[in-house]
Design an enzyme around this catalytic site. Structure first.
Site, mmCIF file in Angstrom:
data_model
loop_
_atom_site.group_PDB
_atom_site.id
_atom_site.type_symbol
_atom_site.label_atom_id
_atom_site.label_comp_id
_atom_site.label_asym_id
_atom_site.label_seq_id
_atom_site.Cartn_x
_atom_site.Cartn_y
_atom_site.Cartn_z
ATOM 1 N N HIS A 11 0.831 -1.218 0.000
ATOM 2 C CA HIS A 11 0.000 0.000 0.000
ATOM 3 C C HIS A 11 0.866 1.269 0.000
ATOM 4 O O HIS A 11 0.717 2.114 -0.895
ATOM 5 C CB HIS A 11 -0.976 -0.019 1.182
ATOM 6 C CG HIS A 11 -1.670 1.284 1.417
ATOM 7 N ND1 HIS A 11 -2.522 1.858 0.490
ATOM 8 C CD2 HIS A 11 -1.622 2.154 2.455
ATOM 9 C CE1 HIS A 11 -2.972 3.014 0.961
ATOM 10 N NE2 HIS A 11 -2.423 3.219 2.145
ATOM 11 N N GLU A 42 1.409 5.695 12.737
ATOM 12 C CA GLU A 42 0.062 5.303 13.167
ATOM 13 C C GLU A 42 -0.021 3.819 13.528
ATOM 14 O O GLU A 42 -0.672 3.441 14.495
ATOM 15 C CB GLU A 42 -0.937 5.624 12.049
ATOM 16 C CG GLU A 42 -2.369 5.487 12.502
ATOM 17 C CD GLU A 42 -3.346 5.598 11.343
ATOM 18 O OE1 GLU A 42 -4.486 5.180 11.532
ATOM 19 O OE2 GLU A 42 -2.973 6.099 10.270
ATOM 20 N N ASP A 43 0.665 2.981 12.735
ATOM 21 C CA ASP A 43 0.476 1.534 12.871
ATOM 22 C C ASP A 43 1.588 0.807 13.623
ATOM 23 O O ASP A 43 1.495 -0.394 13.857
ATOM 24 C CB ASP A 43 0.332 0.895 11.474
ATOM 25 C CG ASP A 43 -0.928 1.363 10.767
ATOM 26 O OD1 ASP A 43 -1.794 1.926 11.456
ATOM 27 O OD2 ASP A 43 -1.038 1.186 9.546
ATOM 28 N N HIS A 45 4.036 6.838 5.416
ATOM 29 C CA HIS A 45 2.853 7.547 5.938
ATOM 30 C C HIS A 45 2.054 6.782 6.994
ATOM 31 O O HIS A 45 1.322 7.379 7.777
ATOM 32 C CB HIS A 45 1.946 8.036 4.797
ATOM 33 C CG HIS A 45 1.048 6.996 4.201
ATOM 34 N ND1 HIS A 45 1.431 6.201 3.153
ATOM 35 C CD2 HIS A 45 -0.223 6.627 4.489
ATOM 36 C CE1 HIS A 45 0.444 5.391 2.828
ATOM 37 N NE2 HIS A 45 -0.578 5.624 3.622
ATOM 38 N N ASP A 46 2.187 5.444 7.033
ATOM 39 C CA ASP A 46 1.431 4.686 8.043
ATOM 40 C C ASP A 46 2.302 4.187 9.201
ATOM 41 O O ASP A 46 1.810 3.504 10.099
ATOM 42 C CB ASP A 46 0.732 3.479 7.388
ATOM 43 C CG ASP A 46 -0.561 3.888 6.688
ATOM 44 O OD1 ASP A 46 -1.161 4.903 7.107
ATOM 45 O OD2 ASP A 46 -0.962 3.214 5.723
#
Length: 753
Positions: A64, A93-94, A89-90
């Site tokens: 992704h 957050e993850d 970008h993730d």
């Protein structure tokens, strides 16, 4: 580790490495400074951080971020900083990594962009607030610092839309609805025309699969005739351009399924009645960059000698580009086949900016290699407007979304100040909008305007080329009615802010009046008393009751004392029993609500609900869109835990999908033609003797359908009428319309709701 897992890991590794190599190839082919090392470092870091995690589709999660980076690089034209931020970008957050970690490893710029993207994803502000609208608010705040945040977010959304198949239907409607409501207009505003078109089409494909497939088929079936029309139309143009010695390419631009469908809905026409499906694009390479505007006009003069041009359809965005940077000259010509065809004339530079928007601007800055220049005046102007809206937070997140949308969707006009300065304004704006766009004080005290030296009211709609002078008076103040004739987000926001402030003052005054009244009559002030009196005066809530008291539209007196004493039975009103108001009592007595289905706490929201003859009474059918069997529909769980049914294309549903996506359900019809529904058809045509008899015969005799109501008026040989029918489903309406079209004299037939 067993053999199957090893084979799977090897396959994953190959897949991931191939995708990353494709990204590096796209980057190497771009005009950016080559910073392959930092991109590789970001890829390896993200790959390690997301190790072992898979998406719903089953592929490794790292696919992704690579796909988002690929879109950012190849389709939006961004450079290494943005590619690294897209890959990472993730991560915050993850995983357990923090923004500080990224800042230490990749530098503050990349970390700031990733931080901006992370802020958008998380955080729900209370049950009532719209999570998506709050996220959007944060997105805009971050975007005003670095525009790349929003560009990467749009790339992220595009990849999510491309892989939406693996999501359940209710999630699909939520994500598609948000995309149409927020991200497509944002992409458009930033000049990303190709991305905007794809976002719209993908949303349309998931929300209305049958209609999407039908339009795709029709486009395919009419391709040969379109190609023939294109070849015949462009042959003499090509000959003329070659004679002028211009380097050019000519492309055909075919309307997208979504824009065709939108036009069919708005104009209430069929696919066959849309004549601007084909447009022609002339893209030329000028010998000198400074000559490109003159060259556009030279081409226009040459082609208008071949075909007659439409006098009202010349659109010049050369000297004054659109706010998203779009430049072109549009002219509509009459082809030899008797069809109007739009021709868009633009240089290769203008074409690249039209496709990639602001991201393409940096390429054409002399000697600059910066990803973005600081002097994008139009963009900065727009961001300033958004900052002003953010500075005055709306009480409701959905109001905020509406305010932003006013700015995102508007097409532009150009108006002049008394000193001859040019200002870009949204089409459909009024003199009052213009006043607020210059200064809040000017808007608040505006009494009228002079447009082209003629006196006009505040509500006067401006047109391109108008010169506007605002007239003010210190005694003038913001009026509640003003909200009805402004269309810009800035003006609406400022008016609402003043009205809210005034409203708070009036409510405070009303509260004081009530306290004084109760004190005078030796009654203790409690919220139960307030609710009791509000209910007695048939006012729905305390705020409105205080407002009415402050405005003196409700006056307290003996009847209020009687009402209170009647509930207690004596004049010693120190303690009062909570009282169920009249309206509530009436409602409960009616027993309407008991039949409605109430969603239990552990309700499976991923499964569709089926509407049949037996269950139809359990749901609320809203008047905003009047859904009947055959319409694409969805369910929405309201604040009473009951289910509303809306058409998927309903404007109210659009807002619900964007604001309360977790409350959306997939809904399907399971009807067996036993129940009748109302549907209205409008007919227009040439009047003649007996046409009404023919219409009623087709409907009642041939179709065996009841006419509920028929209204028709004729003037100067032309009639216009509407027929309310009782039908089983949408197919009935279509068959009736097809039969009515066969009647001599009927020119146009459309369905209303």
């Amino acid at each position: 580790m067993d053999e199957d897992m090893m084979i799977q890991e090897e396959a994953d590794e190959k897949l991931v490495n191939a995708a990353f190599q494709r990204l590096l190839d796209s980057y190497s082919a771009s005009r950016h400074r080559q910073k392959v090392d930092i991109i590789t470092k970001a890829f390896n870091f993200a790959k390690q951080a997301h190790k072992g995690v898979r998406r719903l589709s089953g592929e490794p999660y790292i696919m992704h971020p690579i796909a988002v980076a690929q879109i950012a690089c190849e389709e939006v034209g961004l450079g290494s900083t943005s590619i690294c931020a897209a890959l990472l970008h993730d991560v915050v957050e993850d995983t357990d990594y923090t923004t500080e970690d990224l800042s230490n490893i990749f530098g503050p710029k990349i970390a700031q962009i990733v931080d901006g993207l992370t802020k958008i994803s998380g955080g729900i502000f209370g049950e009532q607030a719209s999570a998506q609208a709050e996220n959007f608010k944060k997105l805009l705040l971050t975007m005003s610092e670095d525009i790349r945040v929003i560009l990467i977010k749009i790339c992220d959304r595009l990849h999510n839309m491309r892989t939406l198949e693996s999501q359940p239907a209710n999630k699909q409607y939520k994500i598609a609805g948000e995309t149409l409501y927020i991200y497509a207009p944002l992409a458009n505003r930033l000049g990303l025309y190709k991305v905007k078109s794809e976002l719209e089409n993908l949303s349309f494909q998931y929300e209305h699969p049958e209609e999407y497939a039908s339009i795709k088929d029709k486009l395919k079936n009419t391709e040969a005739s379109r190609r023939e029309l294109f070849d015949q139309f462009t042959a003499p143009i090509e000959a003329s351009l070659k004679e002028m010695g211009i380097k050019y390419i000519i492309k055909e631009r075919v309307k997208t399924p979504y824009s065709i469908w939108t036009k069919m809905q708005n104009k209430r026409v069929t696919f066959e009645e849309i004549y601007d499906i084909l447009a022609v694009r002339i893209i030329f390479t000028p010998d000198k960059r400074e000559e490109e505007i003159n060259e556009c006009f030279n081409i226009y003069v040459a082609i208008s000698k071949i075909y007659k041009s439409h006098p009202d359809r010349l659109r010049d965005w050369l000297s004054h580009p659109k706010a998203n940077g779009y430049q072109a000259l549009h002219v509509t010509l009459m082809s030899k086949q008797g069809r109007w065809i739009e021709v868009q004339i633009r240089s290769d530079r203008m074409d690249e900016i039209a496709e990639q928007g602001f991201a393409a601007h940096w390429k054409y800055k002399d000697g600059e290699q910066a990803e973005f220049s600081e002097d994008e005046n139009e963009l900065n102007e727009w961001l300033r407007t958004i900052k002003e809206i953010l500075d005055d937070p709306q009480p409701d997140a959905m109001d905020f979304l509406d305010a932003i949308k006013l700015n995102l969707f508007a097409s532009e006009i150009f108006v002049f100040t008394p000193k001859g300065e040019i200002k870009t304004m949204p089409a459909g704006c009024t003199a009052l909008d213009f006043a607020f766009s210059i200064h809040t004080f000017l808007g608040s005290h505006c009494i009228g305007a002079k447009v082209n030296h003629k006196l006009v009211p505040l509500s006067h709609k401006l047109e391109s080329g108008d010169q506007v002078e605002i007239l003010t008076s210190k005694s003038q103040h913001v009026q509640p009615a003003w909200i009805n004739f402004v269309s810009t987000a800035k003006a609406k926001g400022k008016i609402q802010a003043v009205l809210r402030r005034n409203s708070r003052e009036t409510q405070k005054k009303g509260d004081d009046i009530l306290k004084e009244f109760l004190q005078k009559n030796q009654i203790e002030y409690t919220l139960e008393i307030v609710d009791q009196l509000a209910s007695f005066h048939e006012v729905s809530n305390r705020e409105k009751f205080f407002q009415a008291l402050g405005e003196k539209t409700i006056l307290l007196g003996e009847k209020d004392l009687d009402e209170l004493s009647g509930k207690v039975g004596s004049r010693g009103w120190r303690k009062l029993v909570p009282f169920l108001g009249r309206n509530k009592a009436k409602k409960q007595g009616a027993g309407e609500q008991q039949e409605l289905f109430v969603v239990p706490e552990k309700f499976n929201r991923k499964k569709p609900i089926f509407i049949s003859e037996e269950t139809i009474g359990q749901y609320k059918f809203k008047h905003c869109c009047h859904p009947i069997p055959g319409d694409d529909i969805l369910g929405y769980i309201d604040n009473k835990h009951q289910i509303e049914i809306h058409k998927r294309a309903c404007p109210v549903a659009d807002k619900l999908k964007s604001g309360f996506g977790n409350h959306i359900l997939d809904a399907k019809w399971d009807m067996h033609r036993k129940i009748f529904f109302d549907a209205t058809v409008r007919i227009q045509g040439i009047d003649r003797m007996g046409i009404l008899v023919d219409v009623s015969r087709v409907i009642t005799s041939q179709m065996n359908v009841n006419i509920h109501k028929l209204t028709i008026s004729a003037e100067d040989g032309v009639f216009d009428g509407s027929i309310e029918l009782r039908v089983h489903d949408r197919d009935d309406v279509k068959i009736i319309m097809d039969e009515l079209k066969k009647i001599e004299g009927i020119q146009e037939i459309t369905q209303i709701m």
